[in-house]
Each structure stands twice: as C-alpha cells, then as structure tokens.
Motif scaffolding. Structure first.
Motif, PDB file in Angstrom:
ATOM      1  N   GLY A   1      -3.016  38.216   8.610  1.00  0.00           N
ATOM      2  CA  GLY A   1      -2.279  37.650   7.470  1.00  0.00           C
ATOM      3  C   GLY A   1      -2.837  38.061   6.125  1.00  0.00           C
ATOM      4  O   GLY A   1      -2.315  37.656   5.080  1.00  0.00           O
ATOM      5  N   CYS A   2      -3.911  38.865   6.126  1.00  0.00           N
ATOM      6  CA  CYS A   2      -4.416  39.414   4.863  1.00  0.00           C
ATOM      7  C   CYS A   2      -4.305  40.946   4.875  1.00  0.00           C
ATOM      8  O   CYS A   2      -4.674  41.608   3.917  1.00  0.00           O
ATOM      9  N   GLY A   3      -3.824  41.506   5.987  1.00  0.00           N
ATOM     10  CA  GLY A   3      -3.558  42.946   6.044  1.00  0.00           C
ATOM     11  C   GLY A   3      -4.789  43.831   6.048  1.00  0.00           C
ATOM     12  O   GLY A   3      -4.718  44.997   5.649  1.00  0.00           O
ATOM     13  N   HIS A   4      -5.918  43.313   6.540  1.00  0.00           N
ATOM     14  CA  HIS A   4      -7.131  44.138   6.518  1.00  0.00           C
ATOM     15  C   HIS A   4      -7.048  45.328   7.475  1.00  0.00           C
ATOM     16  O   HIS A   4      -7.809  46.290   7.326  1.00  0.00           O
ATOM     17  N   ASN A   5      -6.126  45.268   8.433  1.00  0.00           N
ATOM     18  CA  ASN A   5      -5.901  46.436   9.292  1.00  0.00           C
ATOM     19  C   ASN A   5      -5.497  47.652   8.461  1.00  0.00           C
ATOM     20  O   ASN A   5      -5.853  48.791   8.789  1.00  0.00           O
TER      21      ASN A   5
ATOM     22  N   ALA B   1     -16.133  40.865   8.140  1.00  0.00           N
ATOM     23  CA  ALA B   1     -16.203  39.467   7.701  1.00  0.00           C
ATOM     24  C   ALA B   1     -15.992  39.266   6.207  1.00  0.00           C
ATOM     25  O   ALA B   1     -16.796  38.640   5.535  1.00  0.00           O
ATOM     26  N   GLU B   2     -14.864  39.766   5.694  1.00  0.00           N
ATOM     27  CA  GLU B   2     -14.519  39.423   4.300  1.00  0.00           C
ATOM     28  C   GLU B   2     -14.048  37.981   4.227  1.00  0.00           C
ATOM     29  O   GLU B   2     -14.326  37.282   3.259  1.00  0.00           O
ATOM     30  N   GLU B   3     -13.312  37.549   5.268  1.00  0.00           N
ATOM     31  CA  GLU B   3     -12.735  36.200   5.263  1.00  0.00           C
ATOM     32  C   GLU B   3     -13.807  35.171   5.595  1.00  0.00           C
ATOM     33  O   GLU B   3     -14.050  34.848   6.753  1.00  0.00           O
ATOM     34  N   GLY B   4     -14.460  34.686   4.574  1.00  0.00           N
ATOM     35  CA  GLY B   4     -15.399  33.589   4.780  1.00  0.00           C
ATOM     36  C   GLY B   4     -16.740  33.987   5.357  1.00  0.00           C
ATOM     37  O   GLY B   4     -17.543  33.123   5.699  1.00  0.00           O
TER      38      GLY B   4
ATOM     39  N   TRP C   1      -0.150  35.747   0.843  1.00  0.00           N
ATOM     40  CA  TRP C   1      -1.237  36.112   1.764  1.00  0.00           C
ATOM     41  C   TRP C   1      -1.520  34.945   2.698  1.00  0.00           C
ATOM     42  O   TRP C   1      -1.180  33.799   2.426  1.00  0.00           O
ATOM     43  N   HIS C   2      -2.208  35.235   3.767  1.00  0.00           N
ATOM     44  CA  HIS C   2      -2.665  34.223   4.732  1.00  0.00           C
ATOM     45  C   HIS C   2      -1.490  33.439   5.313  1.00  0.00           C
ATOM     46  O   HIS C   2      -1.612  32.245   5.597  1.00  0.00           O
ATOM     47  N   SER C   3      -0.372  34.130   5.440  1.00  0.00           N
ATOM     48  CA  SER C   3       0.803  33.502   6.060  1.00  0.00           C
ATOM     49  C   SER C   3       1.230  34.357   7.252  1.00  0.00           C
ATOM     50  O   SER C   3       0.850  35.535   7.368  1.00  0.00           O
TER      51      SER C   3
HETATM   52 ZN   LIG Z   1      -7.708  37.040   2.852  1.00  0.00          ZN
END
Ligand SMILES: [Zn+2]
Ligand SMILES: [Zn+2]
Length: 392
Positions: free
Chosen positions: A94-98, A129-132, A340-342
C-alpha cells in the motif's frame, strides 16, 4: 562534457532490462513482507544483480535484508540510490515500495553501464524497513552511507511532486499499570489501566483540534486488558506525533505526554513511557531536485510543487536528508487521487501505469546520478545548498 550520449546509453540499458524490472516489481508486490523480514525481496534483487555480473554485498551493515552494490571508477564523488521493498501489515504494498525497489535496480543498471566514462562511484543501497523500522537510520549508523556525497530515491504517489512536505515524527510508547480485580465481584479493589488510557486518549483527541495543520497525532491501543471480567491491570498504546517544525514537534510531544500523565494522576495508575523511533523532515536539496525535475521533464513528466496545505507522511529518508544532500520526489502511479497505505494504493502499485512510472523513475534517477558525477558545478551547488538539519 556532453552527458547526453551517456544518458542515452543508460536509458537503453534500462530499456533492455525492462521485462526483468517489471518482473521484480510484480514479484515483490505479490509477496509482501514486513520490515526486516524482506527475505524474498532482498534475495530476488540481489540475485538479479548478481546475474548481471554486478557485485553485491548481502546483509549490508549487519542487517540481514539490506544489500549494497557499488560500481567505482577512479576518484570522484559517490552517489547513492536507495531501494526500499518493505510492505505494510494487512494491506501489502500500500506504499508501493515494490516500485521503489525496481526503479533503484534500473537506475543502478543504467549508471553502471556508463560508469567507466565517469569518475566516481555509484552505490545502490537496499534499505529495508522504511515502514516503522527506520532501516536507513540503522544502515547509516553502520557506515553503509559513508562517503556518500548525494543520495536519492523516488516514491510512488498520486501526483508528480518535486519537493513534498514530509514531516518529522517521534513515536511514544505508553504503558499504564493498575491493579487487577474481579470486574463484577470486587471492582472497587481494582485500579483500571484501560480507563486511564482512554481518559488520556480523550485528552489527546481534544488536543488534536488545537494543533497546526501540518501536524499529526495518531496511534493505536496495543493492549486493552486481558479478559472482560478482570479490571485491566495493564493497558498500552503506541502514539505517533508529527510536525514540520522541530521546535513545535517538541511542544507537541510535551503536550501529548501531559494528556496521559494527567490521566494517570486522575485514575491512580502508574504511567511508563518511552520516546522511540525518530524521523526527520525531508529536506529536499534544491540543485539536485532541479536536475531531477529537468531529467523527468525530458522523459515526459512535469513535477510540480507540493500541494498547499498537504503533508505526505514521514520517511527515514528524512534522516538521511539531514545528513547528506538528498531528494525524495514523487511520481504518480494513478490517474485518480489514491491515498497511501490503502488497499486502493496497493492495487495501483501493480498496474501498467505503475510499471511505466517505475521505468521513468529509474531513468530520471540514473540521469540525475550521471549529472552529479559528470557536472562538477552541479555537485558543488548541491553541497553549497546543503545545511545539516537538527534532528527531532
Ligand atoms: Zn508508507
Ligand atoms: Zn513509502
């Protein structure tokens, strides 16, 4: 030095890898992994680079799912390209890090293809680990960013933005301690830790009306008691406080904590707290952003200024931008506005449009790295514009 032929060769190399880059982006999308657990993603990226005869250091900085690939030619500046690949609990990519991952690989392939015609080093850093998880902070502390003169990445979004407002944050861990008792037989013998937490939460919610528009206060309850027939002896929450201005962030941290301290006093509970993870505001380096914007324009994308009155969350790239000249531009993967995050953003991160944007990002990043390596005056301006920022 005319860099145009080098950019054309870099773009051709990225085009040549097009199918593989799409494959990586989609494979990582299909197997979302949480921060520091990105074993499939990191291995897929590392194996691909190794298969292209590019040297890869796995487990960079002592972090299992981090990696570094570096191409060096003589003495010159070092340019870092960051690749993220972690996902979110429950909603996947949901943040598109791929897409960040595949664009980083593509950008690196492009620059590596012309590296022998440029003096300096390009370093691709796989940053988990960007998310948190503040993976980049950990890697920086471990020396993975040592010697880097400029760092860059792109982030998927629903608009093309050169200099997004990404604010600083601090995480607050709270734990209330009360006394357990039978909730029906002898509730008067208990001290209710959950009520203390709810009271503090209400005070925090009231505070939210009174804060500046570029601030955010939010969180989750991580422990609300053990059984409904026991007066909860423990309750816990994780709160995030965000603001653009570091001194205002300090004020908000003080006021949020007071909400919960007041609740502890009112209920007779004990309150323990700990300020954890910190992210800095993203400081966009303007000369670098100018170069990226021009390169993206040549590729058919016009990046605009940040949207008035909007913030775009936070990132550990903010911490890097406090220490090293950096950019973190947005490129749109969707024709409509998608938060984002959806689940909607997760769906948008695997569409043909998303893959097309990833290719453009790879080229724009490669071209910008080539500019920084091949135009000494741009690097000079980049360094002159850099002001180390104060951490939150
Ligand atoms: Zn994010
Ligand atoms: Zn993200």
């Amino acid at each position: 030095m005319d860099l145009q032929p080098l950019k054309q060769r870099a773009a051709a190399r990225i085009d040549q890898a097009s199918v593989a880059l799409d494959g990586l982006a989609l494979a990582i999308h299909g197997r979302p992994e949480l921060g520091y657990e990105e074993r499939f993603a990191s291995a897929a990226l590392e194996d691909y680079l190794a298969g292209q005869d590019l040297k890869v250091t796995r487990g960079a900085g002592g972090v299992e799912t981090a990696f570094v690939a570096e191409t060096r030619n003589g003495v010159g500046p070092t340019i870092a390209i960051c690749a993220e690949y972690d996902a979110l609990p429950g909603i996947g990519h949901g943040c598109g890090h791929n897409l960040i991952a595949a664009s980083g690989i593509g950008a690196y392939l492009g620059v590596a293809a012309v590296a022998k015609d440029l003096k300096g080093t390009v370093r691709l850093i796989g940053t988990p680990a960007e998310e948190g998880g503040a993976g980049k902070v950990k890697l920086h502390a471990a020396g993975v960013f040592d010697g880097v003169d400029a760092a860059m990445m792109f982030h998927p979004a629903d608009a093309d933005v050169l200099d997004p407002l990404m604010v600083a944050l601090r995480v607050l861990q709270l734990e209330f301690r009360g006394t357990a008792a039978h909730a029906a037989a002898s509730p008067y013998a208990g001290v209710n830790a959950l009520d203390a937490l709810m009271l503090g939460w209400s005070a925090m919610s009231a505070l939210r009306q009174l804060v500046r528009t570029d601030s955010r206060i939010h969180g989750i309850i991580t422990d609300g008691g053990q059984a409904s027939n026991i007066i909860p002896e423990r309750a816990a929450a994780k709160i995030v406080v965000r603001a653009a201005d570091p001194s205002y962030l300090g004020e908000l941290r003080r006021r949020v904590l007071l909400c919960f301290e007041g609740a502890a006093t009112a209920t007779g509970c004990e309150l323990r707290h700990e300020w954890g993870e910190a992210m800095d505001m993203v400081t966009t380096n303007q000369p670098m952003a100018g170069a990226f914007g021009e390169n993206a324009r040549v590729l058919g994308r016009e990046l605009g200024p940040r949207r008035a009155g909007e913030t775009s969350g936070s990132t550990d790239m903010g911490n890097i931008s406090s220490l090293i000249p950096s950019i973190h531009p947005f490129l749109s993967v969707s024709a409509e506005r998608v938060p984002w995050h959806s689940r909607e953003f997760a769906a948008a991160a695997s569409t043909p449009r998303a893959l097309e944007t990833m290719h453009i990002a790879a080229k724009a990043l490669a071209f910008t790295a080539i500019d920084l390596l091949g135009r000494p005056e741009l690097l000079k301006q980049t360094k002159a514009a850099f002001r180390p920022a104060r951490s939150a």
